[in-house]
Each structure stands twice: as structure tokens, then as C-alpha cells.
Motif scaffolding. Sequence first.
Motif, PDB file in Angstrom:
ATOM      1  N   VAL A 102       7.882   8.937   3.385  1.00 32.28           N
ATOM      2  CA  VAL A 102       6.803   9.640   4.089  1.00 32.28           C
ATOM      3  C   VAL A 102       7.333  10.874   4.814  1.00 32.28           C
ATOM      4  O   VAL A 102       6.758  11.972   4.722  1.00 32.28           O
TER       5      VAL A 102
ATOM      6  N   ILE B 267       0.832  -1.205   0.000  1.00 36.33           N
ATOM      7  CA  ILE B 267       0.000   0.000   0.000  1.00 36.33           C
ATOM      8  C   ILE B 267       0.866   1.254   0.000  1.00 36.33           C
ATOM      9  O   ILE B 267       0.603   2.215  -0.739  1.00 36.33           O
ATOM     10  N   ILE B 268       1.918   1.252   0.810  1.00 38.02           N
ATOM     11  CA  ILE B 268       2.792   2.424   0.906  1.00 38.02           C
ATOM     12  C   ILE B 268       3.421   2.741  -0.434  1.00 38.02           C
ATOM     13  O   ILE B 268       3.436   3.899  -0.885  1.00 38.02           O
TER      14      ILE B 268
ATOM     15  N   THR C 143       1.133   9.126  -6.235  1.00 41.52           N
ATOM     16  CA  THR C 143       1.235  10.556  -5.944  1.00 41.52           C
ATOM     17  C   THR C 143       2.532  11.186  -6.428  1.00 41.52           C
ATOM     18  O   THR C 143       2.746  12.377  -6.221  1.00 41.52           O
TER      19      THR C 143
ATOM     20  N   LEU D 240      -4.940  10.072   0.465  1.00 39.66           N
ATOM     21  CA  LEU D 240      -3.909   9.094   0.120  1.00 39.66           C
ATOM     22  C   LEU D 240      -2.738   9.170   1.096  1.00 39.66           C
ATOM     23  O   LEU D 240      -2.169   8.129   1.477  1.00 39.66           O
ATOM     24  N   ASN D 241      -2.376  10.372   1.516  1.00 38.40           N
ATOM     25  CA  ASN D 241      -1.317  10.519   2.515  1.00 38.40           C
ATOM     26  C   ASN D 241      -1.729   9.899   3.851  1.00 38.40           C
ATOM     27  O   ASN D 241      -0.901   9.293   4.538  1.00 38.40           O
TER      28      ASN D 241
ATOM     29  N   VAL E  51       0.798   3.908  -3.150  1.00 38.49           N
ATOM     30  CA  VAL E  51       0.430   5.315  -2.953  1.00 38.49           C
ATOM     31  C   VAL E  51       1.589   6.224  -3.354  1.00 38.49           C
ATOM     32  O   VAL E  51       1.382   7.298  -3.935  1.00 38.49           O
ATOM     33  N   SER E  52       2.825   5.802  -3.077  1.00 37.13           N
ATOM     34  CA  SER E  52       3.985   6.596  -3.479  1.00 37.13           C
ATOM     35  C   SER E  52       4.045   6.749  -4.985  1.00 37.13           C
ATOM     36  O   SER E  52       4.286   7.838  -5.514  1.00 37.13           O
TER      37      SER E  52
ATOM     38  N   CYS F 156       9.949   3.060   3.349  1.00 34.08           N
ATOM     39  CA  CYS F 156       8.639   3.564   3.770  1.00 34.08           C
ATOM     40  C   CYS F 156       8.754   4.886   4.526  1.00 34.08           C
ATOM     41  O   CYS F 156       8.205   5.912   4.104  1.00 34.08           O
TER      42      CYS F 156
ATOM     43  N   GLN G  40      -1.328   6.201   3.518  1.00 32.08           N
ATOM     44  CA  GLN G  40       0.084   5.835   3.545  1.00 32.08           C
ATOM     45  C   GLN G  40       0.642   5.873   4.969  1.00 32.08           C
ATOM     46  O   GLN G  40       1.354   4.948   5.398  1.00 32.08           O
ATOM     47  N   GLU G  41       0.328   6.921   5.711  1.00 35.35           N
ATOM     48  CA  GLU G  41       0.796   7.013   7.089  1.00 35.35           C
ATOM     49  C   GLU G  41       0.151   5.941   7.962  1.00 35.35           C
ATOM     50  O   GLU G  41       0.800   5.392   8.864  1.00 35.35           O
TER      51      GLU G  41
END
Length: 401
Positions: free
Chosen positions: A170, A95-96, A103, A250-251, A99-100, A166, A254-255
Motif C-alpha cells: 500500500v 481483501i488486501i 489492480t 479499490l484503493n 485488491v492487490s 499489506c 484496501q486502505e
Amino acid sequence: TQQTKMKHHDDNPIVNDEIDDLDIDEPTGCQSFESAHETIIQVGSDIRQEISIALISNTLLAAMTMSVIVAWLYPKLGAVYVQPEISASWVAVVIIFFVSGLTMDTASIFRAGKKCKLNTFIQLFNFVFVSAVCHLFSLLLVQYEVIPNSLAKGLVICSCLPQSICSAVVLTKSAGGCPATAMINAVFSNLAGIILSPILIFCYLGVSSHVDKSSVIPMLLLKVALPLLVGQLVHYFISGGTKSKYDHPLNVIQEGAMVFIIFSTFSQLFLKGTGTTLLDVAVMIAVQVVIMIISMAWVCMLLRILFPLPKSEPKFHATGLFLSISKTMPMGIPLINALYKDHPNLALFTLPLLVWYPLTIVMGILIAPRVSEYVRNEETALRKWQDEKQQAEMMDYHQVV
């Protein structure tokens, strides 16, 4: 009779004037009580407001702290019931990176890859400088019998590991850095770490080891490269307005995935135990904090010397700061298990990494607002300098013409 007296009293102007001249106050005790009560209410309101502002400004830190508390209270939830070998080791990591990729601007990745000097500096600092400082501290700690020898060796092993993909991406993004540069460096560091980490460990500790490259490389491709590529493909077909609309949620996703990884890791730690005392862990945390402060101070100084403004952009200073001390836990734990699979002190070798990884996140979250402010101020000053330079060049051109 009483009504008649009251009427006579009201009709007497002299008595009325005397009554008006009297300054009759409420009892002093009542005033003090009401004033103290209002003060307490105001102070309580101010405290609640400050707490709310702090939580909103540091949501990631608050969520991570709560995850550690929950892991301590009920470790089976994150160590057994959620199937961490699937949910934390695979789903959250995928997932991380998806999303990276979703975005991240594709062109920025190619620009980041061209920063050869910056990328080389980050890799050398992370692998060589940090490991050398940790090795020096470990020798001193063992010599003065501050911590067990196995725990000191674990500190050295932790320092030889590659960067965390990761948390680096972030935190770099939250501090106004360049996520593309963070991604390029972190991925390269993990690939190089397959060979370089065992070599460094062998040089410092004299331990011969072998890493199963046939299993590590496919794992990196599936966990990192494939989700990133899919995210980039989806990014290509999404319009700019739609992408910016979903940037914040989305952030948050990710977090949240990163917080879940920390929750699962600490749940397993609390459930299995470490075989060491709380005093040893406290000393380890203090030593790692000192090492991180020294490393960040040095990297800030070297970045300003080697990559001065305005030749370099301030966002690359922020990127280098977070990447310089970052160490991977999702990649590091399998790597340590591969090197010391049957070693009796495997838990002590792993413990420094379990402390280092969340500690860098905590320190990163704490300094991210200041770093972000530095990036904004320097970028504003840089744009102003460029505008003044352009105006001066235009004036010189008109004078010549």
C-alpha cells in the motif's frame, strides 16, 4: 417650529458648506471591534481550510489515528465483538491481497522477479542490517537500564521478522514505487522468514525455537497466494478502461482493510494490557524512530550507490526505502506466539512489534508525498535525458550517412 428650523437650516448654503467640509467618522471603538471580528473569522476560515487540506492529503493517517482513539475508548469493539481472529486475521488480509492482484499488471510481476540484485539487497538489508542495528541498541538500553530486558529482547525479535506484505504494498503504491517488486519481496520474505527468523533470533538471543511449518505455510497460501491469484484472474478479464475507473475505490477499500487490522490489534492491546509502564513505551517509540531514521538514511545512500540513475528507475528507490524497514504484524504475531507460546514475557516480546508496525505506516504516510514527488521529478528528468540521448544518436547517424 422644529420643521421650520430644519427647513431654514437646509436652505442656508453657508451652513450646508460647513457641514460638508466636516469629516465625520464612525466611533473608533466600533471600527476596532468590527476589524477584530473580521480578522478572527478570516483566521478561523484559514485554519479550517488548512485542516481540510491536511485531512484530504493524509486520509490514511487520519483514519488510522481515529481507529487507535476508538480502540482506546472502547477496546471490546475491536477485540471481542468484531471477531478479530476472523475479520482482521483473515477477511481484511484476504481483501488486501485480492485488491492487490486485481489492480496489479501481470507482466510487472514477472519483470519484478527478474530484479535479482535489487531483491537480494532488500532482503539482506531488512533481515541483516536492521536486526544488527536493533541488537546493538538493545544491548545499550539494557546496559544502562533504560528499558526492561524482556522489552529489549522483544525489540530484537521484532527486527528479525520478515516484511509486512499489506503495508509495504500500500505504501509503495502511494509513493509512486513498484507494487509488483514490493509484493515479490514481501511474499518471499515471509516464506524465508519461517526459517530465517528463528535462526536470527537464535543467533542474537541464544533461544532455541521451533516453528510449525505445517500450519504457517498453508496459512500463507490461503491468505496471500490464493487471493492474489484470484485477483489476477479477475484482472485478466477486465478491460483497461473499466479497471482504471475503479482504481480509486479499490484503493480506498484496501486502505480501509489495513486500518481495520490496526484497529483490531490496538483494541486487543488496550484490552489485555502489556504489563509495562507508559514511560517504557515512550522510550521504545523514541528508540524505534531513531532506528528507522538511521535505516532509511543508509538505505537511501546505498540505493543511490548500488542502483544509480539512469541505469535504475527511481520507482525502485522508493520501493526499497519502504521495504527496508517494514516488519510484518499479521505474520509476526503468530510467529512470536509459536516461538514463545508459554513464555511469561510473551506480551513484552510482542509489544515492540505492535509499536513498530503502525509506526512504519505513520512514517511512511508522512514521507510518501515527498518520495512520490522525487519519483515524478526523477522520471521526468530521466525521460528528458533519454530523449536528448536519442536525438544525439540520430544526429550522429545522419552525419555518418
